[in-house]
Scaffold this active site. Structure first.
Site, PDB file in Angstrom:
ATOM      1  CE  LYS A   1      -4.157  -1.486   2.543  1.00 50.94           C
ATOM      2  NZ  LYS A   1      -4.925  -1.541   3.683  1.00 50.94           N
TER       3      LYS A   1
ATOM      4  CE  LYS B   1      -9.979 -13.559  -2.103  1.00 51.92           C
ATOM      5  NZ  LYS B   1      -9.532 -13.305  -0.786  1.00 51.92           N
TER       6      LYS B   1
ATOM      7  CE  LYS C   1     -16.770  -3.833  -8.425  1.00 48.86           C
ATOM      8  NZ  LYS C   1     -17.981  -3.744  -8.321  1.00 48.86           N
TER       9      LYS C   1
END
Ligand code: TRP
Length: 335
Positions: free
Chosen positions: A114, A195, A198
């Site tokens: 991140k 997988k 979103k």
């Protein structure tokens, strides 16, 4: 009677919940509500570790609560509440910060991923797993159902628990992750080898089916689903059949039919027909969820009332552990 196991999980209010979340997690939480003492937390404090537009976040928090209730989380069986409504989470996180070496946090792979995408990295993003540990330890959870991506955070929670207990005396138990085996996973429709998610979708429009998608939206995703150049409609581990396998898995999960029954039914049919029938099964399954969701959202007062009561219950449940923690560290003057 043995005491029910305490199960705690957190759900970010930022992503739109999709059928992968439903089939991979929410559906199992709903089914396990009678067996476990279940606690679900909409983790808005975690959400703001990356900047969120306040108006959008506000709506998303309500929607996430409404949608989880609509999916069948039953307030009479489980505790479902919003993290920022219960100050104990922030309080415990601070105290746990003081026993957590920075090096442990800098090693977290989710943090590194991140942080690499951010221009400026907040302290909160680094500290994210300590808040997560506070969530879990505050309720003395036995099990934490999460995806594979959270394995490292659960390990860290155990390390923090052990370290606090070592420094201040036995206070927290040691929670275990409950990570589903592969196979229960729903893959992206555009990219059936990754997988459904979103946030990591390559093609945002054709990757996932959201729980609130209209029948037209469901079909527009399903009709573009990646398949293969063969004709066989079978369950298969072969990577080149991943698309067809995923469609059948979704069909099976929503219809509850057996694999044999499904393969016999689709034998000799074309991929277009398969996609249409999977879409219809999805639309059919989402309909009652969407109806219940709309009812919850129409009655804002009732939802607020629910959230307030749930926050009070969460505060009560977490109070004894927070009290012990404060005693252990020496904050007892006004106790
Ligand atoms: N980090 C988790 C996720 O992104 C969300 C979360 C926050 C959580 N607190 C938690 C999960 C406590 C389990 C337990 O999925």
């Amino acid at each position: 009677m043995t005491k029910k196991k305490i199960v705690f999980s957190g759900i970010q209010p930022t992503g739109d919940l999709h059928i992968g979340n439903y089939l991979g997690a929410i559906k199992h939480w709903v089914a396990d509500q009678d067996l476990c003492d279940s606690i679900f937390c909409v983790v808005d404090l975690h959400a703001i570790t990356i900047f969120q537009d306040p108006r959008v976040l506000r709506d998303k928090i309500r929607q996430t609560v409404g949608l989880l209730l609509a999916c069948g989380i039953d307030p009479n069986k489980s505790l479902l509440f919003v993290q920022s409504h219960v100050p104990a989470h922030s309080e415990l996180a601070w105290i746990l910060n003081c026993v957590t070496p920075v090096g442990w946090l800098e090693r977290m792979t989710q943090y590194k991923d991140k942080a690499a995408k951010q221009e400026s990295v907040s302290t909160g993003l680094l500290d994210y797993p300590v808040l997560q540990a506070a969530d879990i330890l505050l309720y003395q959870a036995d099990y934490v159902p999460v995806g594979e991506d959270q394995r490292q955070h659960i390990e860290l929670t155990r390390d923090i628990s052990l370290r606090f207990n070592h420094l201040y005396g036995e206070t927290f138990n040691l929670p275990d992750g409950m990570i589903p085996k592969v196979g229960a996973k729903i893959m992206g429709f555009d990219e059936p080898t990754t997988k459904m998610s979103k946030s990591s979708a390559v093609n945002q429009n054709f990757h996932a089916v959201g729980l609130l998608d209209s029948p037209d939206q469901v079909w527009s995703v399903l009709k573009r689903a990646t398949t293969d150049s063969e004709k066989e409609i079978v369950f298969s581990d072969d990577p080149k059949k991943a698309g067809v396998n995923n469609l059948l898995t979704v069909y099976q999960a929503f219809t509850g039919k057996s694999r044999d029954e499904i393969q016999a039914h689709f034998a000799g049919q074309l991929y277009g027909a398969l996609k249409r029938q999977v879409a219809d099964a999805v639309i059919e399954a989402l309909k009652p969820i969407q109806e219940r969701y709309n009812q919850y959202m129409q009655d804002a007062t009732a939802l607020d009332h629910y959230m307030r009561a749930a926050a009070e219950r969460a505060a009560e449940r977490s109070a004894p552990t927070l009290k012990t923690v404060k005693e252990r560290v020496g904050f007892t003057l006004l106790a």
